[in-house]
Design a protein around this motif. Structure first.
Motif, PDB file in Angstrom:
ATOM      1  N   PRO A 118       0.613  -1.504  -0.012  1.00 21.26           N
ATOM      2  CA  PRO A 118       0.229  -0.158   0.233  1.00 21.26           C
ATOM      3  C   PRO A 118       0.946   1.188  -0.060  1.00 21.26           C
ATOM      4  CG  PRO A 118      -0.750  -1.609   1.674  1.00 21.26           C
ATOM      5  CD  PRO A 118       0.333  -1.798   1.366  1.00 21.26           C
ATOM      6  N   TRP A 119       1.794   1.281   0.945  1.00 27.22           N
ATOM      7  CA  TRP A 119       3.060   2.518   0.424  1.00 27.22           C
ATOM      8  C   TRP A 119       3.167   3.136  -0.606  1.00 27.22           C
ATOM      9  CZ3 TRP A 119       4.462   6.178   4.113  1.00 27.22           C
ATOM     10  CH2 TRP A 119       5.160   6.314   3.415  1.00 27.22           C
ATOM     11  N   ARG A 121       1.356   2.156  -3.836  1.00 26.05           N
ATOM     12  CA  ARG A 121       1.153   2.617  -4.565  1.00 26.05           C
ATOM     13  C   ARG A 121       0.547   3.969  -3.995  1.00 26.05           C
ATOM     14  NH1 ARG A 121      -3.647  -0.110  -5.932  1.00 26.05           N
ATOM     15  NH2 ARG A 121      -4.043  -2.913  -4.600  1.00 26.05           N
ATOM     16  N   GLU A 122      -0.004   4.669  -5.681  1.00 27.33           N
ATOM     17  CA  GLU A 122      -0.526   6.173  -6.065  1.00 27.33           C
ATOM     18  C   GLU A 122      -1.215   5.761  -6.036  1.00 27.33           C
ATOM     19  OE1 GLU A 122       1.877   7.755  -8.655  1.00 27.33           O
ATOM     20  OE2 GLU A 122       0.785   8.345  -9.387  1.00 27.33           O
ATOM     21  N   ASN A 123      -2.392   7.151  -5.240  1.00 28.57           N
ATOM     22  CA  ASN A 123      -3.383   7.633  -5.435  1.00 28.57           C
ATOM     23  C   ASN A 123      -4.127   7.668  -6.544  1.00 28.57           C
ATOM     24  OD1 ASN A 123      -5.299   7.555  -4.094  1.00 28.57           O
ATOM     25  ND2 ASN A 123      -5.742  10.076  -3.071  1.00 28.57           N
ATOM     26  N   PRO A 124      -4.991   7.061  -6.878  1.00 28.02           N
ATOM     27  CA  PRO A 124      -5.247   6.990  -8.215  1.00 28.02           C
ATOM     28  C   PRO A 124      -6.048   8.550  -9.186  1.00 28.02           C
ATOM     29  CG  PRO A 124      -6.314   5.250  -7.285  1.00 28.02           C
ATOM     30  CD  PRO A 124      -5.641   5.809  -6.388  1.00 28.02           C
ATOM     31  N   ARG A 353     -14.423  11.759  -7.347  1.00 30.27           N
ATOM     32  CA  ARG A 353     -13.706  12.349  -6.518  1.00 30.27           C
ATOM     33  C   ARG A 353     -12.712  13.042  -6.853  1.00 30.27           C
ATOM     34  NH1 ARG A 353     -11.747  12.481  -1.145  1.00 30.27           N
ATOM     35  NH2 ARG A 353     -11.827  11.195  -1.385  1.00 30.27           N
ATOM     36  N   LEU A 354     -11.820  11.784  -6.734  1.00 31.78           N
ATOM     37  CA  LEU A 354     -10.131  12.546  -6.661  1.00 31.78           C
ATOM     38  C   LEU A 354     -10.002  12.634  -8.560  1.00 31.78           C
ATOM     39  CD1 LEU A 354      -9.277   9.161  -4.451  1.00 31.78           C
ATOM     40  CD2 LEU A 354      -9.182  11.686  -4.626  1.00 31.78           C
TER      41      LEU A 354
ATOM     42  N   THR B 264      -3.848   3.824   0.763  1.00 39.67           N
ATOM     43  CA  THR B 264      -3.310   4.710   0.049  1.00 39.67           C
ATOM     44  C   THR B 264      -3.863   6.417   0.400  1.00 39.67           C
ATOM     45  OG1 THR B 264      -2.934   2.785  -1.506  1.00 39.67           O
ATOM     46  CG2 THR B 264      -2.492   5.744  -1.810  1.00 39.67           C
ATOM     47  N   GLU B 265      -5.639   6.770  -0.035  1.00 38.75           N
ATOM     48  CA  GLU B 265      -5.288   7.942   0.084  1.00 38.75           C
ATOM     49  C   GLU B 265      -5.832   8.344   1.430  1.00 38.75           C
ATOM     50  OE1 GLU B 265     -10.104   7.395  -1.345  1.00 38.75           O
ATOM     51  OE2 GLU B 265     -10.708   9.169   0.388  1.00 38.75           O
ATOM     52  N   LEU B 267      -3.385   7.571   3.496  1.00 34.39           N
ATOM     53  CA  LEU B 267      -1.317   7.986   3.491  1.00 34.39           C
ATOM     54  C   LEU B 267      -1.896   9.402   2.813  1.00 34.39           C
ATOM     55  CD1 LEU B 267      -0.139   4.399   2.621  1.00 34.39           C
ATOM     56  CD2 LEU B 267       0.175   6.244   4.979  1.00 34.39           C
ATOM     57  N   THR B 268      -1.554   9.673   1.662  1.00 32.65           N
ATOM     58  CA  THR B 268      -2.039  10.718   0.288  1.00 32.65           C
ATOM     59  C   THR B 268      -2.735  12.292   1.449  1.00 32.65           C
ATOM     60  OG1 THR B 268      -2.755   9.690  -0.565  1.00 32.65           O
ATOM     61  CG2 THR B 268      -2.278  11.346  -1.870  1.00 32.65           C
ATOM     62  N   GLU B 269      -3.910  11.713   1.970  1.00 26.41           N
ATOM     63  CA  GLU B 269      -5.180  13.266   2.727  1.00 26.41           C
ATOM     64  C   GLU B 269      -4.214  13.188   3.758  1.00 26.41           C
ATOM     65  OE1 GLU B 269      -8.392  12.244   3.016  1.00 26.41           O
ATOM     66  OE2 GLU B 269      -9.282  13.045   1.022  1.00 26.41           O
ATOM     67  N   TYR B 501     -16.517  15.852   1.968  1.00 26.60           N
ATOM     68  CA  TYR B 501     -14.506  16.808   1.637  1.00 26.60           C
ATOM     69  C   TYR B 501     -14.595  18.359   1.576  1.00 26.60           C
ATOM     70  CZ  TYR B 501     -14.487  12.071   0.131  1.00 26.60           C
ATOM     71  OH  TYR B 501     -14.184  10.204   0.832  1.00 26.60           O
TER      72      TYR B 501
END
Lengths: 472, 581
Positions: A118-119, A121-124, A353-354, B264-265, B267-269, B501
């Motif tokens: 998971p680390w 992975r890139e956020n799609p 949303r992304l 991942t979300e 981890l990004t947020e 959001y």
């Protein structure tokens, strides 16, 4: 190393063969079974102990007898991969069936595939444009997403999948796109249809096709999607391609899983499916994604023909828990003659949303989506009410919404099988439809967006004059 | 012991491996095969020990070696846990990526805590002091806002013979207690709850910033709650919201058998979002445990224990900890999978008969306690449940409901109508609401509980009226009842719906919740009195001020917006009344 051949089969049950008195055999190892008539079948070790090895035979156990020879190959199943696979058609276990030569492998990859950290992975976040308004506008697909088609028997999910496969592209970039197509238990006729369509439109050039047909052994279905995903991973992560994987039909896959589970006399879970169905499906679906620092991506569109259109069926239910949303193919819209019969209301794209908004698609995308969704939902609610109280009992405003639902289905959802709508035209169409409603009803759209995009504020005729009218 | 610690593999069936020649204790860690795959003893049958292996067993053969460690699965506890992301058996994912690349391969053991990093240890005890297990001997500034309290391990006590000051790694000795060296790091078996001295009734609310939760169905600090819901109803979004905005000092988030992209979300947020109370990145108070659905199933089973052990460790320091487990159903399924490989007699739906016992033992590790060092700490456990087919009668939901005190029922219908959070206000409940009323009345406003019951009453009334409306349409109701529907609608749309959001609306302070609900109820009261004095309903519902009221929740300066709305409303109502007469 010359592998030993054993002639110590004790039992043969369904797709399983039990072999005793073997040297130690590795779990998951590949097995060859030589029949007296010279044919060789392949299988995999499901359970290995000092006394007994259980082998699951991919091509079915027909004509295997106790004198058949069993050879353990000492490795797990691998797929030879190369960029030359593009444009080729293979059977469900990876042998070419298009008359062409064997693929000269650049690599041989284990088909089980490891989990993406998971680390890593890139956020799609990059949208894929499919050219289908209902998807691009309301259910935007994002690179690295897994978004299934929830369909039923007799519905045109195959056509939709093909149209997506043909038209998929990324906005404004010259990325290389590839389609990996895995068919599990589909009929010969359907397979022909897919291949003809791939050939007709030239899509085959950028496709790798794996076909396990309805009369192919059911157990083989368990490896077909894994072969496809292994090929996809090679194309995505080593050849930097944007890969779209279409898996049809996951319901057949799950049936095979159940069949093997039953043959092993496992404790069944819901509706006879094994308790590990969730984990097993996840090991397929979770192979979609995007990895940091790699250009390629894997986007999945699994197709499910849900028995009895019942979304609580384990296959649909478990899939929904793993995938990032679902596209609902609606029997009701199909009966009305609308193609593609995608009902946005029960559909959802979790990653949308992304992938939308300024810099991705357009700043008004979210507003259009919410506006159309809310209006269509209200219109459909009113249909229910009209059935009871009649149309005359509705207020002026409500009648507008009622009509809106019809126009929306007719203009926005409906489109030709070869009609590739640009993203802009999808949004414009959306605004034209919204303009049909009284402006005060568009509560979900903020003032600034409205003034920037609403036809009434731009120097062009409004929707009604541009020919969007209720046709009676 | 040494002669019993080496054995060999007898049988391999997926994640379940049978080993002969070792004499382990139950739940001891055993390494199997040439690749040293880690596993745990889950059954002992004669000379055969049955191991659940945390990694993929493809290619492992009978006859390969096995090694019993003689110790159960341990978590490493010490400075450096915060901001970390681990897999189910506490291997740091960033290090795994460094060593193995983008995919998770097998047979790599990695320490949970960085052995090289030095932490500035400041002692708070001196030579000659008497200490016992749990006592704080010094502190480390773990993140800018969290002070890590270094404690004596629970099983150590005596007199301090030496105590150091300065920079140390987690495994260097910082203190000697009656001859025993003590490091900053301690190891604790994850399946054993850490000791505390006394449990208290949870009566202080956990403020989550989510209106429907805080106002209608609050959970207490140290309490338990569950969020069941079908797919697409927003379990994960709600869990994310709770871990973002709850007023906890430490958050442990367990992604148990869920989607990789969701982790991942997070981890990004999280590094980008700031904690409204400390203004530092949310990540700094968070420990993440990610065991996605395609990672080994046995490690998924272990992940919730790893998570709660870390939570207990921070509780013991005297912190308020929230633990989110998303999803406990996947955990239960992991148990089911292992159980079926063991060919155990199944209970309901194929789940093992001990499902209920395991669930309750897990939730029982929550609580507000006095720790062994006399501090007060708490763990609030919030578990998501993913019932098949959104059918709440299935075993995991039902067994969970028998334990937890707050039930937040996610509703597919609401989600389809895009009403978020899709928590059904009619079926959800919180058994803490009564015990915490006093806190709200004392700390927010004396009329809190009356306001809350008023809102619930209106929503209840709406549900009854809706049944009639379904049959005859709303126009045939008397105007006073139509107004009730309108007020209920305002409560639903303005108060209950919350935009996860939206920059402003994502978090709603308890004062804001109070004022917002109060304004809506005031609107209701004023509208009703206008209606009684003859003003037409059609004009009342069209008031401009209602739109301002509705938008107030999105305003940075909501107080002004609410004041404007109410002032405008008074004017408008006066005019409507005048016209009516």
């Amino acid at each position: 190393m010359m592998a030993k051949e054993y002639r110590t089969i004790t039992d043969i049950v369904g797709p399983l063969v039990f072999v005793e008195k073997t040297e130690p055999v590795g779990y998951g190892e590949l097995v060859n079974i030589a029949l007296p008539d010279g044919t060789v079948k392949r299988g995999q070790v499901l359970d290995s102990s000092k006394d007994m090895v259980v082998v699951q035979v991919f091509e079915g156990t027909a004509s295997i007898d106790r004198s058949s020879g069993v050879t353990f190959l000492g490795e797990t199943i691998k797929l030879p991969v190369s960029k030359e696979m593009l444009g080729r058609i293979f059977d469900g276990s990876g042998t070419p069936i298009d008359g062409g030569p064997q693929v000269i492998p650049e690599k041989r990859l284990d088909i089980t595939g490891a989990a993406i950290n998971p680390w890593a992975r890139e956020n799609p976040s990059e949208p894929i444009i499919t050219g289908i308004s209902s998807i691009d506008g309301l259910l935007t697909l994002v690179k690295g997403q897994k978004l299934p088609l929830f369909s039923g028997s007799g519905l045109p999910h195959n056509e939709i999948a093909l149209q997506i496969a043909r038209q998929a592209k990324v906005i404004g970039k010259g990325d290389e796109f590839a389609v990996v197509f895995a068919a599990m238990g589909i009929t010969n006729e359907e397979a022909q249809y897919f291949i003809r369509d791939f050939e007709r439109t030239g899509a085959l050039k950028r496709a790798v096709v794996f076909l396990n047909l309805a009369d192919d052994p059911a157990v083989e279905r368990l490896i077909t999607p894994r072969l496809a995903l292994t090929a996809a991973e090679y194309l995505a992560y080593e050849q930097e391609m944007q890969v779209l994987v279409i898996l049809t039909d996951m319901t057949n896959y799950a049936e095979s899983l159940r069949e093997v589970g039953a043959a092993r006399e496992e404790v069944p879970g819901r509706r006879g499916y094994p308790g590990y169905t969730y984990t097993d499906l996840a090991s397929i679906y979770e192979r979609a994604g995007k990895i940091k620092g790699k250009k390629g991506s894997i986007t999945q569109i699994p197709i499910l023909s849900i028995p009895g259109d019942d979304w609580t069926h384990p296959v649909a239910d478990l899939t929904g828990y793993i995938t990032e949303g679902q596209i609902a193919v609606s029997r009701e819209l199909h009966r009305k003659g609308i193609y593609p019969p995608i009902n946005p209301l029960p559909s959802l794209s979790r990653l949308m949303r992304l992938g939308i908004g300024a810099g991705m698609t357009r700043d008004d995308h979210r507003s259009v989506e919410q506006g159309l969704y809310a209006a269509y939902a209200e219109g459909r609610d009113l249909r229910g009410l009209v059935a009871i109280v009649g149309k005359d009992a509705l207020s002026e405003r409500d009648r507008k919404f009622l009509d809106f639902a019809d126009i929306f289905e007719d203009k926005f959802i409906r489109q030709g099988k070869d009609e590739d709508r640009s993203f802009e035209s999808t949004l414009e169409l959306g605004w034209d439809l919204l303009a049909y409603l009284p402006e005060a009803a568009l509560t979900r759209i903020d003032r600034a967006t409205l003034e920037k995009y609403h036809p009434a504020y731009r120097n062009k005729p409004n929707g009604a004059e541009r020919g969007i009218k209720k046709q009676s | 012991m040494a002669e019993n610690s080496h054995g060999e593999i007898y049988r391999v069936a997926g994640p379940v491996v049978t080993v002969t020649g070792i004499k382990p204790k139950m739940y001891d860690v055993v390494f199997v095969g040439k690749q040293n795959l880690m596993g745990e003893v889950i059954q002992i049958r004669g000379d055969k020990s049955i191991i659940q292996v945390y990694e993929d067993t493809s290619g492992v053969r009978p006859g390969e070696p096995a090694f019993a460690t003689g110790a159960p699965l341990m978590a490493e506890l010490g400075p450096g846990l915060l901001t970390s992301i681990y897999d189910g058996i506490q291997r740091p994912l960033p290090i795994l990526k460094e060593k193995l690349g983008d995919f998770i391969a097998r047979g790599v053991m990695e320490h949970g805590l960085d052995r090289k990093r030095k932490w500035a240890f400041v002692p708070c005890v001196k030579k000659g002091d008497k200490v016992k297990g749990g006592d704080v001997i010094g502190t480390v500034q773990e993140t800018p806002n969290t002070q890590h309290r270094v404690m004596i391990p629970p099983n150590v006590s005596g007199v301090i013979e030496d105590i150091k000051n300065g920079g140390f790694t987690v495994d260097e000795t910082v203190c000697i207690v009656s001859g025993k060296p003590v490091q900053m790091m301690q190891r604790w078996p994850v399946r054993t709850p850490r000791p505390f001295s006394k449990k208290h009734t949870p009566d202080i609310p956990l403020i989550t910033g989510q209106r429907i939760l805080d106002t209608l169905f609050p959970v207490a600090k140290g309490g338990t709650a569950c969020i069941p819901g079908g797919f697409g109803t927003g379990k994960t979004v709600t869990q994310h919201q709770l871990s973002k905005w709850s007023d906890s000092e430490v958050v442990v988030y367990i992604g148990c058998g869920e989607r990789g992209n969701e982790m991942t979300e997070v981890l990004t947020e999280f590094p980008e979002l700031t904690d409204p109370r400390t203004n530092s990145p949310l990540m700094e108070r968070t420990v993440l445990i990610a065991n996605t659905s395609n990672m080994p199933v046995a490690a998924r089973e272990a992940s919730v224990y790893t998570g709660i052990t870390i939570a207990e460790y921070y509780r013991d320091m005297g912190y308020g900890v929230s633990l989110m487990a998303d999803s406990t159903s996947r955990w239960a399924e992991a148990m089911r999978e292992i159980s079926s490989r063991l060919e155990e007699m199944p209970g309901e739906d194929g789940y093992p008969a001990y499902l209920a016992a395991k669930l309750s033992a897990f939730y029982e590790r929550a609580g507000r306690v006095t720790t062994t060092n006399g501090k007060e700490g708490s763990i609030t456990v919030i578990g998501a449940v993913s019932p098949p087919g959104a059918d709440f009668s299935e075993p995991v939901t039902q067994n969970t409901l028998r334990i937890v005190k707050a039930f937040w029922a996610l509703d597919t219908k609401l989600a389809n109508r895009r009403h978020f959070p899709a928590i059904n206000w009619l079926t959800s409940y919180s058994l803490y609401a009564g015990t915490m009323e006093k806190w709200f009345n004392d700390n927010v406003s004396p009329d809190w509980s009356s306001m809350r019951s008023k809102a619930m009453e209106i929503l209840q009334k709406e549900a009854e009226l809706q049944e009639v409306v379904q049959l005859v349409g709303s126009d045939s109701l008397p105007e006073s009842e139509q107004l009730t529907l309108e007020i209920a609608r305002a409560i639903r749309e303005i108060f209950l719906q919350q935009h996860a959001y939206h920059d402003v609306d994502s978090f709603c302070s308890i004062q804001k919740q109070y004022k917002l609900l109060k304004s809506i109820l005031d609107y209701g009261k004023a509208a009703r009195s206008a209606l009684d004095s003859g003003a037409p309903l059609s004009e009342i519902v069209k008031m401009k001020s209602r739109a301002i009221l509705a938008k107030s929740k999105y305003e940075e300066n909501f107080e002004k917006s609410l004041e404007d709305a109410m002032a405008e409303m008074a004017k408008e109502l006066a005019e409507i009344k005048k016209r009516a007469i």
